[in-house]
Structure formats: structure tokens, C-alpha cells
Design an enzyme around this catalytic site. Structure first.
Site, PDB file in Angstrom:
ATOM      1  CD  GLU A  74      -3.361   5.689   6.584  1.00 39.00           C
ATOM      2  OE1 GLU A  74      -3.247   5.698   5.344  1.00 39.00           O
ATOM      3  OE2 GLU A  74      -2.480   5.243   7.344  1.00 39.00           O
ATOM      4  CD  GLU A 128      -3.881  -2.311   7.267  1.00 38.54           C
ATOM      5  OE1 GLU A 128      -2.705  -2.469   6.927  1.00 38.54           O
ATOM      6  OE2 GLU A 128      -4.567  -1.339   6.923  1.00 38.54           O
ATOM      7  CG  ASN A 165      -1.794   1.177   1.350  1.00 42.77           C
ATOM      8  OD1 ASN A 165      -1.890   1.965   0.406  1.00 42.77           O
ATOM      9  ND2 ASN A 165      -2.457   1.333   2.489  1.00 42.77           N
ATOM     10  CD1 TRP A 166       3.535   1.005  -2.951  1.00 41.21           C
ATOM     11  CD2 TRP A 166       3.485   2.184  -4.850  1.00 41.21           C
ATOM     12  NE1 TRP A 166       4.204   0.288  -3.903  1.00 41.21           N
ATOM     13  CE2 TRP A 166       4.187   0.985  -5.080  1.00 41.21           C
ATOM     14  CE3 TRP A 166       3.331   3.080  -5.917  1.00 41.21           C
ATOM     15  CZ2 TRP A 166       4.736   0.665  -6.329  1.00 41.21           C
ATOM     16  CZ3 TRP A 166       3.870   2.760  -7.160  1.00 41.21           C
ATOM     17  CH2 TRP A 166       4.570   1.562  -7.356  1.00 41.21           C
ATOM     18  CE  LYS A 167      -0.501   3.355   4.782  1.00 41.51           C
ATOM     19  NZ  LYS A 167      -0.559   3.537   6.224  1.00 41.51           N
ATOM     20  N   GLY A 206       2.520  -0.806   4.415  1.00 43.84           N
ATOM     21  CA  GLY A 206       2.535   0.587   3.982  1.00 43.84           C
ATOM     22  C   GLY A 206       3.954   1.065   3.729  1.00 43.84           C
ATOM     23  CB  SER A 260       4.440  -1.143  12.604  1.00 40.48           C
ATOM     24  OG  SER A 260       3.890   0.142  12.808  1.00 40.48           O
ATOM     25  CG  HIS A 294      -6.307   2.027   4.877  1.00 39.39           C
ATOM     26  ND1 HIS A 294      -5.912   3.001   5.778  1.00 39.39           N
ATOM     27  CD2 HIS A 294      -5.280   1.151   4.781  1.00 39.39           C
ATOM     28  CE1 HIS A 294      -4.690   2.711   6.185  1.00 39.39           C
ATOM     29  NE2 HIS A 294      -4.283   1.601   5.600  1.00 39.39           N
TER      30      HIS A 294
HETATM   31  P1  PGA Z   1       2.298   0.772   7.732  1.00 39.39           P
HETATM   32  O1  PGA Z   1       0.831   0.873   7.103  1.00 39.39           O
HETATM   33  O2  PGA Z   1       2.908  -0.509   7.191  1.00 39.39           O
HETATM   34  O3  PGA Z   1       3.006   1.998   7.245  1.00 39.39           O
HETATM   35  O4  PGA Z   1       2.130   0.712   9.212  1.00 39.39           O
HETATM   36  C1  PGA Z   1       0.037  -0.252   6.918  1.00 39.39           C
HETATM   37  C2  PGA Z   1      -1.300   0.182   6.346  1.00 39.39           C
HETATM   38  O5  PGA Z   1      -1.842   1.196   6.785  1.00 39.39           O
HETATM   39  O6  PGA Z   1      -1.814  -0.469   5.418  1.00 39.39           O
END
Ligand code: PGA
Length: 247
Positions: free
Chosen positions: A93, A161, A6-8, A230, A209, A91
Site C-alpha cells: 500500500e 504478501e 497490521n492495523w493499517k 490486516g 486475507s 508494504h
Molecule cells: P489483509 O491485509 O489481512 O487485510 O488482507 C494484510 C496486509 O496488507 O498486511
């Protein structure tokens, strides 16, 4: 093992997107890990249509609208025509930006109707001693799967998550034993929503993480089928480290 990157909004240059795609293609050929890249939408348009590699693409989000007069929206149909196979839905976010369970259910419905495989994100903000977070997990799964037929539910990927573990360092990731417990619980909920033994075939991923230093221990014995990563997926070296650690 399935790893979804997930490149966000971390990858801000086309050149970097292309480099990460090349790295992923190489790793998908040289290992047995199934790799899914989830870049921002413009890069999907650039990379997915001509993709003939083992790497698959996911959108980071999808519109709840069917299309037509919806400025700024990217519908499930548009994603499919671009060569996208998966879509991340719910997600944390996006939930934090106001996405409700109703909207998530709508997105699930439109996505599977178009043949996209949803990667449904679920997870608690924090853990309480009375384990109310388990009820929340159950509700998040149940409400998102409610509009789908039993057959459609078999195309879903679940990404657990916990919000408290997202975007931190590897020491803040979940402990292996807690993850094992959550995977069992999620599988139990799924078994109530899918016929027979079908729920056993639904991939359950972990995200939060994950990096090259902890991915192997999280994979071993926890029962997860893969990871949604991420930040650590947005650097070619660290992405290579992640994939090699589980291959
Ligand atoms: P992260 O994000 O690996 O940067 O903690 C994971 C995610 O939100 O999919």
C-alpha cells in the site's frame, strides 16, 4: 509462531486501540504465539513507551530521513525512543503511493542502524505463466537487503504478501501448496544473501486475507514462521480467533 497485527488505518478510536492491546497482552501470556502490534503512529506513542508486556510493537512505516528539518516525518530514532522494536517496510500500500526500491533500501539502512527489526514486505501484483513474478520477488529482496551487512541481514523478517490476495476474503488467500513453494523460493534467495545457514533463522511470514478460518491450514505444512494480518487483526474477537487457531 509470530503474528504481526497490521492495523493499517482501520482503528479510529483510542478506546479501541487500548482494547486490542489488552486482548493482545492476554493472548501473549496465555499462548506461545509471539504477538507484534503495528498500530498507527499516534497509538504507538500512547501504548509502546510504558509497555512491559510480552507484546512487541511495530511501526507501519518509517521515514527515509534521519530526522531534523523534516516536517511530518517519523524517523527510526524517534521510533526506538518510543519503545518500538519492529518496523514494516515496503508494504504494497506504500509502494502503491510511490515508494520506490531505492527509498525502501534507504529505510532499511536507517532502521537497522538504529536497532529496529525491519519486516520487509514483498509480493507480486499478479502471477504469469512464465513465472516472471519469481524474478520480481528476488529483486525486491535483493535490493532491500543490499545496503545491509551480513550481520544486519539476520535481523530482518520477510513478509510475503501477494498483492492479489490483500484485503479480500479468505477464499482469495493463497493456496497452501503455492505458499509452500514461495516460502522455499524465498529461503533460497535468502541463502544467497546470508552466510552459512543463517538464512534458515530469518522468519518468513505470509500476509493477505488471513482470518481465523484459514490461518491454521495456511500454517500447517507451508513452512511459514507466522503471519502479517490486516483487517482480521482489528477486531478483538477475530484477533483472539486468529491467535488461538495457531497456538
Ligand atoms: P489483509 O491485509 O489481512 O487485510 O488482507 C494484510 C496486509 O496488507 O498486511
Amino acid at each position: 509462531m509470530l503474528v504481526v497485527a497490521n492495523w493499517k488505518a482501520y482503528v479510529e478510536k483510542v478506546e479501541k486501540a487500548k482494547k486490542l492491546f489488552s486482548t493482545a497482552k492476554r493472548l501473549a501470556t496465555s499462548t506461545k504465539v509471539s504477538i507484534v502490534l503495528a498500530p498507527p503512529a499516534p497509538y504507538l506513542g500512547l501504548l509502546a513507551p510504558k509497555n512491559r508486556s510480552k507484546v512487541a510493537f511495530a511501526a507501519q512505516d518509517v521515514s527515509k530521513m534521519l530526522g531534523g528539518a523534516s516536517t511530518g516525518e517519523v524517523s527510526a530514532q524517534i521510533l526506538v525512543s518510543t519503545g518500538v522494536q519492529y518496523v514494516i517496510i515496503g508494504h504494497s500500500e506504500r509502494r502503491a503511493m510511490g515508494e520506490t526500491r531505492e527509498v525502501i533500501a534507504e529505510k532499511m539502512r536507517h532502521s537497522v542502524a538504529q536497532g529496529l527489526m525491519p519486516i520487509l514486505c514483498i509480493g507480486e501484483a499478479d502471477r504469469d505463466a512464465d513465472a516472471h513474478y519469481l524474478t520480481l520477488i528476488r529483486e525486491e529482496i535483493t535490493s532491500a537487503l543490499a545496503p545491509l551487512t551480513e550481520k544486519q541481514r539476520m535481523t530482518v523478517v520477510i513478509a510475503y504478501e501477494p498483492i492479489w490476495a490483500i484485503g479480500k476474503s479468505s477464499v482469495d488467500a493463497i493456496h497452501d501448496t503455492d505458499l509452500q513453494e514461495m516460502v522455499l523460493y524465498i529461503r533460497k534467495v535468502l541463502s544467497e544473501l546470508l552466510p552459512g545457514k543463517a538464512s534458515a533463522r530469518v522468519p518468513v511470514l505470509y500476509g493477505g486475507s488471513v482470518d481465523p478460518s484459514n490461518i491454521r491450514s495456511l500454517a500447517g505444512g507451508s513452512g511459514v514462521d507466522g503471519f502479517l494480518v490486516g483487517r482480521a487483526s482489528t477486531d478483538p474477537d477475530s484477533f483472539t480467533g486468529l491467535i488461538k487457531a495457531v497456538s
